[in-house]
Scaffold this motif. Sequence first.
Motif, short mmCIF file in Angstrom:
data_model
loop_
_atom_site.label_atom_id
_atom_site.label_comp_id
_atom_site.label_asym_id
_atom_site.label_seq_id
_atom_site.Cartn_x
_atom_site.Cartn_y
_atom_site.Cartn_z
N GLY A 31 15.44 49.44 -4.72
CA GLY A 31 15.38 48.64 -3.51
C GLY A 31 16.74 48.30 -2.91
O GLY A 31 16.88 47.30 -2.21
N VAL A 32 17.74 49.14 -3.19
CA VAL A 32 19.08 48.92 -2.64
C VAL A 32 19.19 49.71 -1.34
O VAL A 32 19.10 50.94 -1.35
CB VAL A 32 20.18 49.38 -3.63
CG1 VAL A 32 21.55 49.17 -3.03
CG2 VAL A 32 20.03 48.65 -4.96
N PRO A 33 19.37 49.03 -0.21
CA PRO A 33 19.47 49.74 1.07
C PRO A 33 20.69 50.66 1.10
O PRO A 33 21.74 50.34 0.56
CB PRO A 33 19.64 48.62 2.10
CG PRO A 33 19.18 47.39 1.42
CD PRO A 33 19.45 47.58 -0.04
N PHE A 34 20.52 51.81 1.73
CA PHE A 34 21.62 52.76 1.89
C PHE A 34 21.39 53.56 3.17
O PHE A 34 20.29 53.59 3.71
CB PHE A 34 21.75 53.69 0.69
CG PHE A 34 20.58 54.62 0.50
CD1 PHE A 34 20.58 55.89 1.06
CD2 PHE A 34 19.47 54.22 -0.23
CE1 PHE A 34 19.50 56.75 0.88
CE2 PHE A 34 18.39 55.07 -0.41
CZ PHE A 34 18.40 56.34 0.15
N MET A 50 24.43 41.79 -4.37
CA MET A 50 23.18 41.01 -4.35
C MET A 50 22.18 41.58 -5.35
O MET A 50 21.52 40.83 -6.08
CB MET A 50 22.59 41.01 -2.94
CG MET A 50 23.40 40.19 -1.94
SD MET A 50 22.81 40.37 -0.24
CE MET A 50 21.21 39.59 -0.36
N TRP A 51 22.06 42.90 -5.39
CA TRP A 51 21.12 43.54 -6.31
C TRP A 51 21.51 43.25 -7.76
O TRP A 51 20.67 42.91 -8.59
CB TRP A 51 21.09 45.05 -6.06
CG TRP A 51 20.28 45.80 -7.05
CD1 TRP A 51 18.91 45.86 -7.12
CD2 TRP A 51 20.78 46.58 -8.14
NE1 TRP A 51 18.54 46.65 -8.18
CE2 TRP A 51 19.67 47.09 -8.83
CE3 TRP A 51 22.05 46.88 -8.59
CZ2 TRP A 51 19.79 47.91 -9.94
CZ3 TRP A 51 22.18 47.69 -9.70
CH2 TRP A 51 21.06 48.18 -10.36
N LEU A 52 22.81 43.34 -8.06
CA LEU A 52 23.27 43.07 -9.42
C LEU A 52 23.03 41.62 -9.83
O LEU A 52 22.80 41.34 -11.01
CB LEU A 52 24.77 43.41 -9.55
CG LEU A 52 25.09 44.90 -9.54
CD1 LEU A 52 26.59 45.10 -9.40
CD2 LEU A 52 24.58 45.56 -10.80
N GLU A 53 23.06 40.71 -8.87
CA GLU A 53 22.83 39.30 -9.15
C GLU A 53 21.34 38.96 -9.19
O GLU A 53 20.97 37.82 -9.45
CB GLU A 53 23.52 38.44 -8.09
CG GLU A 53 25.03 38.51 -8.17
CD GLU A 53 25.72 37.80 -7.01
OE1 GLU A 53 25.03 37.36 -6.05
OE2 GLU A 53 26.96 37.67 -7.07
N GLY A 54 20.49 39.95 -8.90
CA GLY A 54 19.05 39.72 -8.93
C GLY A 54 18.51 39.05 -7.69
O GLY A 54 17.39 38.55 -7.68
N LYS A 55 19.31 39.03 -6.62
CA LYS A 55 18.87 38.42 -5.37
C LYS A 55 18.09 39.44 -4.55
O LYS A 55 18.35 40.63 -4.64
CB LYS A 55 20.08 37.94 -4.58
CG LYS A 55 20.84 36.82 -5.26
CD LYS A 55 22.04 36.42 -4.45
CE LYS A 55 22.80 35.30 -5.16
NZ LYS A 55 24.04 34.96 -4.42
N PRO A 56 17.15 38.97 -3.73
CA PRO A 56 16.43 39.91 -2.86
C PRO A 56 17.39 40.55 -1.88
O PRO A 56 18.26 39.88 -1.32
CB PRO A 56 15.41 39.04 -2.13
CG PRO A 56 15.60 37.66 -2.58
CD PRO A 56 16.73 37.60 -3.57
N VAL A 57 17.24 41.86 -1.68
CA VAL A 57 18.13 42.59 -0.78
C VAL A 57 17.28 43.15 0.35
O VAL A 57 16.32 43.87 0.12
CB VAL A 57 18.84 43.76 -1.52
CG1 VAL A 57 19.78 44.48 -0.57
CG2 VAL A 57 19.57 43.26 -2.74
#
Length: 66
Positions: A31-34, A50-57
């Motif tokens: 779910g990482v935008p690219f 954000m992804w590494l911190e577990g936050k919604p991306v």
Amino acid sequence: MSSEFLSAEELRHLTDCAQREAQKAVLSREGVPFKEVGRRIVVSRLHARMWLEGKPVRAGSGLRLD
């Protein structure tokens, strides 16, 4: 100063993949935008963090390329 976007090496480390198609698959699955720009995969450093911190991306939460 670091770039707004991950380098090719950082993208390899993040995805644990060297091939572009495999990198895209990992990013999509996680779910990482690219964006694809030519043959490059562009990932916002903010989205990766954000992804590494577990936050919604969300794709709209970073810099627009258009």
